[in-house]
Write an enzyme that holds these catalytic residues in place. Structure first.
Site, PDB file in Angstrom:
ATOM      1  N   MET A   1      -2.613  -0.699   7.127  1.00 32.65           N
ATOM      2  CA  MET A   1      -2.826   0.692   6.720  1.00 32.65           C
ATOM      3  C   MET A   1      -2.222   1.603   7.783  1.00 32.65           C
ATOM      4  O   MET A   1      -2.196   1.252   8.968  1.00 32.65           O
ATOM      5  CB  MET A   1      -4.317   0.973   6.553  1.00 32.65           C
ATOM      6  CG  MET A   1      -4.913   0.244   5.352  1.00 32.65           C
ATOM      7  SD  MET A   1      -6.623   0.678   5.046  1.00 32.65           S
ATOM      8  CE  MET A   1      -6.444   2.352   4.428  1.00 32.65           C
TER       9      MET A   1
ATOM     10  N   THR B   1       4.195   3.516   2.112  1.00 27.93           N
ATOM     11  CA  THR B   1       4.491   4.406   0.985  1.00 27.93           C
ATOM     12  C   THR B   1       5.609   5.371   1.345  1.00 27.93           C
ATOM     13  O   THR B   1       6.475   5.658   0.506  1.00 27.93           O
ATOM     14  CB  THR B   1       3.221   5.157   0.550  1.00 27.93           C
ATOM     15  OG1 THR B   1       2.228   4.194   0.163  1.00 27.93           O
ATOM     16  CG2 THR B   1       3.491   6.085  -0.627  1.00 27.93           C
TER      17      THR B   1
ATOM     18  N   GLU C   1       0.949   0.017  -3.591  1.00 25.70           N
ATOM     19  CA  GLU C   1      -0.396  -0.573  -3.504  1.00 25.70           C
ATOM     20  C   GLU C   1      -0.452  -1.883  -4.281  1.00 25.70           C
ATOM     21  O   GLU C   1      -1.422  -2.191  -4.974  1.00 25.70           O
ATOM     22  CB  GLU C   1      -1.465   0.411  -3.989  1.00 25.70           C
ATOM     23  CG  GLU C   1      -1.518   1.709  -3.221  1.00 25.70           C
ATOM     24  CD  GLU C   1      -1.983   1.558  -1.771  1.00 25.70           C
ATOM     25  OE1 GLU C   1      -2.445   0.465  -1.366  1.00 25.70           O
ATOM     26  OE2 GLU C   1      -1.877   2.554  -1.026  1.00 25.70           O
ATOM     27  N   ALA C   2       0.592  -2.679  -4.129  1.00 26.59           N
ATOM     28  CA  ALA C   2       0.744  -3.917  -4.899  1.00 26.59           C
ATOM     29  C   ALA C   2      -0.334  -4.953  -4.603  1.00 26.59           C
ATOM     30  O   ALA C   2      -0.586  -5.827  -5.432  1.00 26.59           O
ATOM     31  CB  ALA C   2       2.124  -4.516  -4.647  1.00 26.59           C
ATOM     32  N   GLN C   3      -0.991  -4.845  -3.464  1.00 27.02           N
ATOM     33  CA  GLN C   3      -2.043  -5.817  -3.148  1.00 27.02           C
ATOM     34  C   GLN C   3      -3.190  -5.777  -4.151  1.00 27.02           C
ATOM     35  O   GLN C   3      -3.941  -6.730  -4.283  1.00 27.02           O
ATOM     36  CB  GLN C   3      -2.579  -5.602  -1.723  1.00 27.02           C
ATOM     37  CG  GLN C   3      -3.468  -4.388  -1.540  1.00 27.02           C
ATOM     38  CD  GLN C   3      -2.710  -3.090  -1.304  1.00 27.02           C
ATOM     39  OE1 GLN C   3      -1.490  -3.084  -1.253  1.00 27.02           O
ATOM     40  NE2 GLN C   3      -3.440  -1.995  -1.145  1.00 27.02           N
TER      41      GLN C   3
ATOM     42  N   CYS D   1      -6.929  -5.677  20.139  1.00 20.19           N
ATOM     43  CA  CYS D   1      -8.026  -4.729  19.889  1.00 20.19           C
ATOM     44  C   CYS D   1      -8.794  -5.051  18.616  1.00 20.19           C
ATOM     45  O   CYS D   1      -9.995  -4.791  18.523  1.00 20.19           O
ATOM     46  CB  CYS D   1      -7.487  -3.297  19.831  1.00 20.19           C
ATOM     47  SG  CYS D   1      -6.837  -2.729  21.429  1.00 20.19           S
TER      48      CYS D   1
END
EC number: 2.7.1.21
Length: 189
Positions: A24, A29, A95-97, A186
């Site tokens: 993310m 995009t 957002e193909a996932q 992290c």
């Protein structure tokens, strides 16, 4: 086994599959829109799809985090792409996932017809596991671009989407209030 005849036919028609993946906030995009804008400059017809479940900004547009937008067709499943496809030269999927496993077959069908297919999506879920059809899309793609965000903890390149909210559901729409990009160190510390 490599099938030279299929490869030759696909290349003659000009079809291909490109995957843009990453965590993310990595700019997937934005990169998708950049490629679509370049296709439009080249006078190619374009069409973009997204899952109906992506309701964060606009139901009829793909919108990046920096609020760039592109009109789209929102659909329930990957098979609907073939139903709404109007012979465009470039088909993009954001957002193909969130799509089902049939997305790979749909994209291969389009590419084999000579369509340039651009797919963008998260490659890993918030638990750091492969997400949806993206890993399989990466396997069949001619081109894969993995983008990185900036780790909010240390500033290094981030490839993980860390979920801040205490929710174990695999799919949870959210922005910086629910997720933040983190590097491997992290993410696991």
């Amino acid at each position: 086994m490599f099938n030279e005849e299929i490869f030759k036919r696909t290349n003659e028609k000009g079809g291909s599959i490109e995957v843009i993946c990453g965590s993310m906030f990595s700019g997937k995009t934005e990169e998708l829109m950049r490629r679509l804008n370049r296709a439009r400059i080249a006078k190619l017809s374009v069409q973009i799809f997204k899952p109906k479940t992506d309701t964060r900004y606009d139901e009829n547009a793909v919108v990046s985090h920096n609020m760039q937008s592109f009109p789209c067709v929102s659909i329930d499943n990957s098979a609907s792409i073939l139903l709404f496809y109007n012979n465009e030269q470039v088909v993009a999927i954001d957002e193909a996932q969130f799509f089902d496993a049939d997305l790979v077959e749909v994209c291969n069908t389009l590419a084999n017809k000579g369509v340039r297919v651009i797919v963008a999506g998260l490659d890993m879920d918030f638990k750091g596991r492969p997400f949806g059809p993206i890993p399989a899309m990466m396997a069949v793609a001619e081109s894969v671009t993995k983008l990185h965000a900036v780790c909010v903890k240390c500033g290094n390149p981030a490839s993980f989407s860390y979920r801040l909210a205490p929710n174990e559901e695999k799919i949870m729409l959210g922005e910086t209030d629910h997720y933040e990009p983190r590097c491997r160190n992290c993410y696991f510390s």
